[in-house]
Design a protein around this motif. Sequence first.
Motif, PDB file in Angstrom:
ATOM      1  N   GLU A 178      19.290  57.574  40.284  1.00 39.25           N
ATOM      2  CA  GLU A 178      19.225  58.686  41.215  1.00 39.25           C
ATOM      3  C   GLU A 178      20.602  58.981  41.761  1.00 39.25           C
ATOM      4  O   GLU A 178      21.508  58.164  41.668  1.00 39.25           O
ATOM      5  N   THR A 179      20.744  60.151  42.321  1.00 34.18           N
ATOM      6  CA  THR A 179      22.069  60.546  42.759  1.00 34.18           C
ATOM      7  C   THR A 179      22.301  60.309  44.236  1.00 34.18           C
ATOM      8  O   THR A 179      23.440  60.244  44.662  1.00 34.18           O
ATOM      9  N   GLN A 180      21.279  60.212  45.006  1.00 33.09           N
ATOM     10  CA  GLN A 180      21.484  60.005  46.423  1.00 33.09           C
ATOM     11  C   GLN A 180      20.311  59.227  47.018  1.00 33.09           C
ATOM     12  O   GLN A 180      19.165  59.589  46.831  1.00 33.09           O
ATOM     13  N   GLU A 223      31.828  68.412  58.673  1.00 35.33           N
ATOM     14  CA  GLU A 223      31.333  69.744  58.347  1.00 35.33           C
ATOM     15  C   GLU A 223      31.534  70.665  59.542  1.00 35.33           C
ATOM     16  O   GLU A 223      31.756  70.219  60.675  1.00 35.33           O
ATOM     17  N   MET A 231      31.170  56.823  48.342  1.00 33.01           N
ATOM     18  CA  MET A 231      30.970  57.814  49.385  1.00 33.01           C
ATOM     19  C   MET A 231      29.704  57.511  50.182  1.00 33.01           C
ATOM     20  O   MET A 231      28.660  57.181  49.608  1.00 33.01           O
ATOM     21  N   LEU A 268      17.736  68.681  56.763  1.00 33.92           N
ATOM     22  CA  LEU A 268      18.858  67.781  56.964  1.00 33.92           C
ATOM     23  C   LEU A 268      20.150  68.580  56.996  1.00 33.92           C
ATOM     24  O   LEU A 268      20.387  69.437  56.133  1.00 33.92           O
ATOM     25  N   GLN A 276      18.803  65.216  61.303  1.00 30.73           N
ATOM     26  CA  GLN A 276      17.576  65.970  61.060  1.00 30.73           C
ATOM     27  C   GLN A 276      16.887  66.165  62.407  1.00 30.73           C
ATOM     28  O   GLN A 276      16.287  65.243  62.961  1.00 30.73           O
ATOM     29  N   PHE A 298      18.733  57.532  50.629  1.00 31.32           N
ATOM     30  CA  PHE A 298      18.779  57.660  52.070  1.00 31.32           C
ATOM     31  C   PHE A 298      18.325  56.378  52.742  1.00 31.32           C
ATOM     32  O   PHE A 298      17.426  55.690  52.257  1.00 31.32           O
ATOM     33  N   GLY A 299      18.959  56.093  53.867  1.00 30.17           N
ATOM     34  CA  GLY A 299      18.469  55.016  54.711  1.00 30.17           C
ATOM     35  C   GLY A 299      17.214  55.456  55.438  1.00 30.17           C
ATOM     36  O   GLY A 299      16.825  56.631  55.386  1.00 30.17           O
ATOM     37  N   PRO A 300      16.584  54.536  56.150  1.00 32.93           N
ATOM     38  CA  PRO A 300      15.316  54.848  56.829  1.00 32.93           C
ATOM     39  C   PRO A 300      15.479  55.744  58.040  1.00 32.93           C
ATOM     40  O   PRO A 300      14.491  56.284  58.550  1.00 32.93           O
ATOM     41  N   TYR A 312      23.808  62.359  57.982  1.00 33.81           N
ATOM     42  CA  TYR A 312      23.038  63.581  58.186  1.00 33.81           C
ATOM     43  C   TYR A 312      22.327  63.526  59.535  1.00 33.81           C
ATOM     44  O   TYR A 312      22.003  62.448  60.055  1.00 33.81           O
ATOM     45  N   LEU A 356      20.511  60.027  59.642  1.00 39.69           N
ATOM     46  CA  LEU A 356      20.323  59.310  58.384  1.00 39.69           C
ATOM     47  C   LEU A 356      21.658  59.111  57.681  1.00 39.69           C
ATOM     48  O   LEU A 356      22.477  60.039  57.642  1.00 39.69           O
TER      49      LEU A 356
END
Lengths: 116, 112
Positions: A103-105, A58, A31, A43, A37, A107-109, A35, A92
């Motif tokens: 970790e569970t998630q 969403e 997945m 976010l 921001q 993020f890109g920069p 996002y 993002l």
Amino acid sequence: SAVISQKPSRDICQRGTSLTIQCQVDSQVTMMFWYRQQPGQSLTLIATANQGSEATYESGFVIDKFPISRPNLTFSTLTVSNLSPEDSSIYLCSVDRPPGGQETQYFGPGTRLLVL
Amino acid sequence: GQQVMQIPQYQHVQEGEDFTTYCNSSTTLSNIQWYKQRPGGHPVFLIQLVKSGEVKKQKRLTFQFGEAKKNSSLHITATQTTDVGTYFCAVTPKTSYDKVIFGPGTSLSVIP
């Protein structure tokens, strides 16, 4: 841990044009998430992109405005269409539960977009 | 729909003071995560809490998950200037296991 890159890192666009943002992950993930921001804000999830199926959007986000591609398990694109100044934000991508990661998630920069 | 609240919105502390931010959900949660975002940076995962009443520590940071699995707290002992940033809680509702919803964040400033 997963390494995520995004291109472009920032851009300035004219009203009415479109910008396509690329997200590349160094490992296969099921997945991927996009996002937004807005300045000084939290976010907000735009959509979830699964390989081989249409993205799930969403509430408040539609495919015509934010078309997403997910051609394989390491790559996705988000296009922000018909840009207006209100689209000025950081976009993002993130990935869920990368193989071997604790970790569970991740993020890109982020891609910083300014619409004039 | 799912609502996530965080208080306070902003906190200014003197270096060495403690800091706490609270996260509250309108619904029961599967888990809660905490992220830190430095100015100009992207969110970085800190921890995930899954069990009711769970308490986890990372050096000066203490994370707690409420008994009802609807709220959580992050406490920093003896803040340092490196703690500056925005702390977000992110929740996974019990009804949507693949979705993560972010709270509005608490922005922490540390005065040296």
